[in-house]
Write a protein that holds these residues in place. Structure first.
Motif, PDB file in Angstrom:
ATOM      1  N   MET A   1      -4.570   4.145   9.162  1.00  0.00           N
ATOM      2  CA  MET A   1      -3.717   3.400   8.245  1.00  0.00           C
ATOM      3  C   MET A   1      -4.560   2.877   7.089  1.00  0.00           C
ATOM      4  O   MET A   1      -5.665   2.384   7.284  1.00  0.00           O
ATOM      5  N   ASN A   2      -4.017   2.963   5.901  1.00  0.00           N
ATOM      6  CA  ASN A   2      -4.665   2.449   4.708  1.00  0.00           C
ATOM      7  C   ASN A   2      -4.064   1.072   4.397  1.00  0.00           C
ATOM      8  O   ASN A   2      -2.960   0.986   3.852  1.00  0.00           O
ATOM      9  N   TRP A   3      -4.788   0.017   4.726  1.00  0.00           N
ATOM     10  CA  TRP A   3      -4.239  -1.331   4.546  1.00  0.00           C
ATOM     11  C   TRP A   3      -3.939  -1.632   3.088  1.00  0.00           C
ATOM     12  O   TRP A   3      -3.071  -2.441   2.780  1.00  0.00           O
ATOM     13  N   GLN A   4      -4.628  -0.963   2.153  1.00  0.00           N
ATOM     14  CA  GLN A   4      -4.412  -1.212   0.730  1.00  0.00           C
ATOM     15  C   GLN A   4      -2.987  -0.850   0.287  1.00  0.00           C
ATOM     16  O   GLN A   4      -2.533  -1.320  -0.747  1.00  0.00           O
ATOM     17  N   ASP A   5      -2.304  -0.045   1.067  1.00  0.00           N
ATOM     18  CA  ASP A   5      -0.910   0.277   0.763  1.00  0.00           C
ATOM     19  C   ASP A   5       0.020  -0.895   1.079  1.00  0.00           C
ATOM     20  O   ASP A   5       1.165  -0.909   0.631  1.00  0.00           O
ATOM     21  N   TYR A   6      -0.453  -1.867   1.854  1.00  0.00           N
ATOM     22  CA  TYR A   6       0.388  -2.968   2.322  1.00  0.00           C
ATOM     23  C   TYR A   6      -0.104  -4.359   1.955  1.00  0.00           C
ATOM     24  O   TYR A   6       0.674  -5.296   1.912  1.00  0.00           O
ATOM     25  N   ILE A   7      -1.404  -4.510   1.763  1.00  0.00           N
ATOM     26  CA  ILE A   7      -1.992  -5.820   1.484  1.00  0.00           C
ATOM     27  C   ILE A   7      -2.530  -5.815   0.054  1.00  0.00           C
ATOM     28  O   ILE A   7      -3.305  -4.930  -0.309  1.00  0.00           O
ATOM     29  N   VAL A   8      -2.111  -6.813  -0.722  1.00  0.00           N
ATOM     30  CA  VAL A   8      -2.527  -6.883  -2.129  1.00  0.00           C
ATOM     31  C   VAL A   8      -2.973  -8.302  -2.461  1.00  0.00           C
ATOM     32  O   VAL A   8      -2.691  -9.252  -1.727  1.00  0.00           O
TER      33      VAL A   8
END
Length: 75
Positions: A1-8
């Protein structure tokens, strides 16, 4: 999972604290709820803009932050 897709982190949202994308729900709030005894189900029901995937991304973000804190958003 790429957390950057969800956490900003955006300066104009919660003073730049890491949040779940397109919400004002911070990583810190999720941790506070869990430490207060909330379940994943309670969080998802109480915050309909949070998805199971974005909740999982919070933990991936935290895990990777522990491994190398230089590469992550500030809490």
């Amino acid at each position: 999972m790429n957390w950057q897709d969800y956490i900003v982190s955006k300066d104009q949202v919660l003073l730049g604290k890491p949040t779940i994308k397109d919400t004002r729900i911070s990583v810190k709030l999720v941790l506070e709820l869990l430490s207060a005894g909330w379940t994943k189900k309670q969080i998802l029901e109480s915050y309909p803009t949070v998805t199971a995937e974005s909740l999982r991304a919070v933990f991936v973000y935290l895990k990777e932050s522990l491994i190398d804190p230089r590469n992550h958003l500030r809490l």
